[in-house]
Enzyme design. Structure first.
Site, mmCIF file in Angstrom:
data_model
loop_
_atom_site.group_PDB
_atom_site.id
_atom_site.type_symbol
_atom_site.label_atom_id
_atom_site.label_comp_id
_atom_site.label_asym_id
_atom_site.label_seq_id
_atom_site.Cartn_x
_atom_site.Cartn_y
_atom_site.Cartn_z
ATOM 1 C CD GLU A 141 -6.195 3.373 6.612
ATOM 2 O OE1 GLU A 141 -6.357 3.245 7.846
ATOM 3 O OE2 GLU A 141 -5.563 2.539 5.921
ATOM 4 C CG HIS B 204 -6.169 0.730 12.505
ATOM 5 N ND1 HIS B 204 -6.953 1.855 12.404
ATOM 6 C CD2 HIS B 204 -5.562 0.588 11.293
ATOM 7 C CE1 HIS B 204 -6.822 2.363 11.192
ATOM 8 N NE2 HIS B 204 -5.980 1.624 10.497
ATOM 9 C CD GLU B 205 -2.940 -1.811 10.569
ATOM 10 O OE1 GLU B 205 -3.557 -1.950 9.500
ATOM 11 O OE2 GLU B 205 -2.452 -0.712 10.927
ATOM 12 C CD GLU C 200 -2.897 1.225 2.338
ATOM 13 O OE1 GLU C 200 -2.719 0.450 3.296
ATOM 14 O OE2 GLU C 200 -3.798 2.052 2.291
ATOM 15 C CB ALA D 90 0.729 -2.202 11.664
ATOM 16 C CG MET D 91 0.198 -3.166 4.941
ATOM 17 S SD MET D 91 -0.840 -1.779 4.422
ATOM 18 C CE MET D 91 -1.967 -2.628 3.347
HETATM 19 N N1 BES Z 1 -3.144 0.918 5.799
HETATM 20 C C1 BES Z 1 -2.379 1.571 6.794
HETATM 21 C C2 BES Z 1 -0.901 1.436 6.580
HETATM 22 C C3 BES Z 1 -0.326 2.279 5.470
HETATM 23 C C4 BES Z 1 -0.331 3.629 5.564
HETATM 24 C C5 BES Z 1 0.221 1.732 4.372
HETATM 25 C C6 BES Z 1 0.233 4.393 4.546
HETATM 26 C C7 BES Z 1 0.755 2.494 3.353
HETATM 27 C C8 BES Z 1 0.774 3.836 3.444
HETATM 28 C C9 BES Z 1 -2.684 1.010 8.171
HETATM 29 O O1 BES Z 1 -3.926 0.448 8.304
HETATM 30 C C10 BES Z 1 -2.657 2.163 9.122
HETATM 31 O O2 BES Z 1 -3.470 3.025 8.997
HETATM 32 N N2 BES Z 1 -1.711 2.183 10.056
HETATM 33 C C11 BES Z 1 -1.510 3.269 10.975
HETATM 34 C C12 BES Z 1 -1.880 2.906 12.378
HETATM 35 C C13 BES Z 1 -3.324 3.031 12.709
HETATM 36 C C14 BES Z 1 -3.575 2.621 14.141
HETATM 37 C C15 BES Z 1 -3.900 4.387 12.459
HETATM 38 C C16 BES Z 1 -0.049 3.580 10.928
HETATM 39 O O3 BES Z 1 0.697 2.803 10.340
HETATM 40 O O4 BES Z 1 0.364 4.599 11.469
HETATM 41 ZN ZN ZN Z 2 -5.523 1.726 8.544
#
Ligand code: BES
Ligand code: ZN
Length: 849
Positions: free
Chosen positions: A312, A289-290, A125, A254-255
């Site tokens: 998101e 979240h994930e 992503e 995280a992803m």
């Molecule tokens: N899908 C995102 C990770 C992501 C963000 C991938 C940007 C590629 C580019 C993941 O679900 C996410 O939002 N992670 C957050 C943490 C969450 C608790 C808000 C992060 O990684 O900060």
């Molecule tokens: Zn997310």
């Protein structure tokens, strides 16, 4: 045929969306792993999209060495550029096969397939899959993936079900951004979860061998998340296996890759000795979240990246509900609003302001923002407030059944709620399309037993959006009488016009209003409230958020008057704090939040809004003076609070124990201002958990007596990367006045500093950006240092460099000297040779303020 010209920045518009020409049914991938020459073989079954007449066959692909490409077994005659591949394709189903070569070990951008400490991992992503092979790398192309991994590694993982021998099959169609692969010599912490329909799911957290003792908490959080999503949203997990992997080098937290979540090790590994209470809470939230993305993101995904908030914002909202339920709703709400103001309001009121659903971007990575995430979550919260809980969950159910397996838009989401409520959400949708934080001023009137609140809304212009329409704003209001009793329970005033009045009738006396309870709308409320009323609400409000908010407004007002009028610390404020400290009915975690002063950045923003140019140095000194006064005013009470808040027995990260530690450590930091660090030193030396050890270190550093403790800390933890990140950050965060740039610069010369690990870079430079007085040091050294290092980092890792450039987003708030120096720093970045599109877009937007 390679295109030699550098890729010009290409702006993508939401309004230009067109459906894909070809759809994909199945993808078979074979990886022959090698650090510098991994071969990726793909076999992709395409078919023409019946919804469009477009037959352009275009596959994304970047930094790939094409070995061969065929269509139905014949040479595809592919034309290749820096960004992709085109070929003539049939107007009928066909098989595309390709072989490409990539070099994971030299991939320092941490996007696509890369290596971290000898382990292969992926991050796809938003648009990373195109660095793995040629593919229609867009979320509205969903396909069933089968994967074969060939390599020496003992553990080889991909999405879906394990077929053995490095072979994987994921039965759920998914976009390429959810693809994942991990290979390395890993060990696992296993467990199981039985879903509500009685299916047993195998769970694993995969880590490097030394980290196995840091998995238990994450696993427990995962199981609680799975149970919660069943209970609250009726959503069950849909594979027999759920894997989580911890990697050290990761750009984000995280992803949510399908069945194979990949985590920054800082967002999953936890132990009492090495993790603070704040770490535990964050880890629990990120795991949730994930996991929650499995439904909100994976089963139902986004049609295009403009719809990012669809997954998101909603998933942040869901994880905040989870944390509220697992811990304290009041504390969670206050923490979220502090973060919202610090990050989202700051963004929404500066050059980077954009709608929750942006209308254009150059680099999508730059739009994983506080606005998309946090304002996106606030919008869901407002929707729930406006339509009520029942309709909210009915609408969600409709969304899950109607759109399962689809790639959706905000329109699809809103239509579900329009349908279950019969309500027109056109005005509500403005929250998605209009940028900027609404200012809502409120006037009160009192006549013959009727109390009237008149709200006036106004949203200032933001880049590209000069005129704003009135939004629908749900403002929760309660009324108290002079005795502090609630005479009007919380009622939602739906402000829909520029000016909108609400009447409360049949009252005996002029009430005291508690407005925007629970922070029911993400607005800046402008209210003529005197400090007596604020102190009254801090003492009496039945809404815990507004009780805290009253204290915060009081603190802000006191600090602003100290800064602008050289006023002395306000005795009424000190008395109010003392009353909170002595109130044994209050949650210790809540008391800790009441005692945390607004940040330097907060005060700077408030001053700027009030037409005063903020001086970060003066703000810093004011906070010091005020804290010293608080310590003195509480002198007699502090030792008792400190003693009462000691938690005995084995460490538990639960909210009650954490709250006690938080309040006890507020007392410690105040005590340290009086006792020269005696108590803090004792705590530092005797601590059996990281919360106590780090809080003591912070108190000592703040009092400038922490040098020995800091050395001891390093010696104790030098083998633990995550703890050493804290050590780097602490020294910069707690550097006095304008010392932070020099401290940060010295740390960049430390043997443990590295540009290749984003956590380490953020530890130093995130802390610098967060130290307002230090970053804005009058000699400009903070700006120059950050610019130097962003340029260096950009050459390796554009995504993280671009994210960190937001340190400059407030530049127009400051005096001419500072503005000039910040503009110079930004111009210097912009002119750097071979600047990435990521960082170039950011500095250009920031400069266009
Ligand atoms: N899908 C995102 C990770 C992501 C963000 C991938 C940007 C590629 C580019 C993941 O679900 C996410 O939002 N992670 C957050 C943490 C969450 C608790 C808000 C992060 O990684 O900060
Ligand atoms: Zn997310």
């Amino acid at each position: 045929m390679k295109d030699a010209s550098p890729a010009a920045p290409l702006e993508i518009f939401l309004s230009d969306y067109t459906p894909p020409a070809y759809l994909v049914d199945t993808v078979e991938l074979t990886f022959k792993l090698h650090p510098t020459a991994t071969r990726v073989l793909s076999r992709i079954a395409f078919r023409p999209n019946p919804d469009t007449a477009d037959r352009t066959f275009y596959l994304h692909g970047e930094q790939l060495k094409l070995i061969s490409a065929t269509i139905d077994g014949q040479d595809a005659n592919a034309k290749v550029t820096d960004l992709g591949l085109t070929a003539i394709a049939p107007d009928a189903p066909f098989i595309f096969e390709a072989e490409v070569e990539i070099s994971p070990s030299t991939n320092t951008a941490l996007e696509g397939l890369y290596m971290s400490n000898g382990m292969y991992c992926t991050q796809c992503e938003a648009e990373g899959f195109r660095k793995i092979t040629y593919y229609p790398d867009r979320p509205d192309v969903m396909a069933v993936f089968s994967v074969t991994i060939e390599g020496e590694e003992t553990v080889k993982l991909s999405n879906g079900n394990d077929l053995g021998d490095g072979k994987w099959h994921d039965p759920w169609p998914k976009p390429a951004y959810l693809f994942a692969l991990v290979a390395g010599d890993l060990v696992n912490h296993p467990d199981t979860f039985t879903t509500m329909s009685g299916k047993e799911v195998e769970l694993n957290i995969w880590v490097r061998p030394g980290d196995l003792n840091k998995c238990a908490f994450g696993m427990d959080a995962l199981k609680r998340s799975m149970a919660w999503d069943e209970k609250v949203y009726g959503r069950e997990y849909d594979l027999d296996l759920f894997n989580i992997v911890a990697v050290d080098d990761f750009n984000m937290g995280a992803m949510e890759n399908k069945g194979l979540n990949i985590f920054n090790s800082s967002a999953v590994l936890a132990s009492p000795e090495t993790s603070t209470d704040a770490n535990f809470e964050r880890i629990e939230a990120i795991i949730a979240h994930e996991y929650f993305h499995n439904w909100t993101g994976n089963r139902i995904t986004c049609r295009d990246w403009f719809q990012l908030c669809l997954k998101e914002g909603l998933t942040v909202y869901r994880d905040s509900q989870f944390t509220s339920d697992e811990r304290s709703p009041a504390v969670k709400r206050i923490e979220d609003v502090i973060a919202l103001r610090a990050r989202q309001f700051r963004e929404d009121n500066g050059p980077l302001a954009h709608p929750v659903r942006p209308t254009s971007f150059v680099e999508i990575n730059n739009f994983y923002t506080a606005t998309v995430y946090e304002k996106g979550a606030e919008v869901i919260g407002m929707l729930k407030t406006l339509i009520g809980d029942d309709a909210y969950y009915k609408g969600c159910d409709l969304y899950f059944t109607r759109h399962d397996g689809q790639a959706c838009t905000i329109e699809d989401w809103l239509a579900c709620f329009e349908e279950v409520t019969g309500r027109d959400l056109a005005q509500f949708k403005l929250w998605y399309t209009q940028a900027g934080t609404p200012r809502v001023s409120v006037k009160e009137a009192w006549k013959d037993g009727t109390y009237t609140l008149t709200f006036t809304q106004h949203t200032p212009p933001t880049p590209g959006q000069d005129v704003k329409d009135p939004k629908v704003i749900p403002i929760a209001v309660g009324l108290l009488n002079e005795a502090g009793e609630e005479i009007q329970a919380t009622r939602i005033c739906e402000v829909t016009d520029d000016v909108h009045a609400f009447r409360f009738t049949g009252l005996d006396a002029l009430p005291i209003a508690s407005i925007n309870r629970g922070f029911s709308a993400p607005i800046i409320l402008q209210q003529d409230q005197d400090n007596l009323t604020r102190a009254f609400l801090l003492a009496n409000d039945t809404d815990p958020f507004n009780k805290w908010e009253a204290g915060r407004a009081l603190a802000r007002d006191v600090m602003i008057r100290m800064v602008t009028e050289d006023a002395a610390p306000d005795q009424a404020y000190l008395d109010a704090l003392l009353a909170v400290a002595r109130d044994d009915t209050l949650d210790p975690a809540f008391k800790a939040l009441v005692f945390s002063l607004p940040s330097g950045d907060d005060i700077a923003q408030a001053l700027f809004d009030g037409g005063v140019t903020p001086d970060p140095t003066k703000i810093y000194l004011t906070a010091q003076t005020l804290s010293q006064s608080i310590a003195q005013a509480m002198q007699d009470t502090l030792p008792r609070i400190y003693a009462q808040m000691q938690v005995d027995g084995p460490f538990s990260p639960d909210a009650d124990a954490a709250g006690k530690r938080a309040w006890g450590n507020v007392a410690l930091s105040l005590l340290t201002r009086l006792d020269g660090g005696a108590q803090a030193r004792t705590q530092f030396e005797g601590a059996d958990n990281m919360t106590q050890q780090l809080s003591a270190l912070g108190a000592l550093l703040r009092a400038e007596v922490g040098e020995d403790a800091s050395k001891a800390f390093y010696a104790q933890w030098k083998e633990d990367r995550l703890v050493i990140d804290k050590w780097f950050a602490m020294q910069v965060s707690f550097a006095k006045l304008d010392a932070a740039p020099a401290v940060a610069e010295a740390l960049t010369a430390h043997p443990d500093f590295t540009l290749t690990n984003p956590n380490r870079f953020r530890a130093v430079f995130g802390a610098l950006a967060g130290n307002t007085a230090g970053f804005h040091s009058p000699d400009g050294s903070g700006y120059a240092l950050l610019a130097d290092w962003l340029i260096k980092l950009d050459a390796k890792n554009p995504q993280t460099a671009a994210r960190m450039s937001t340190a400059f987003e407030t530049w127009t708030r400051y005096d001419a000297d500072r503005q000039g120096m910040m503009r110079d720093a930004l111009e210097r970045i912009k002119a750097a040779p071979n600047l990435s599109g990521d960082l170039s877009e950011m500095v250009t937007r920031i400069l266009n303020a």
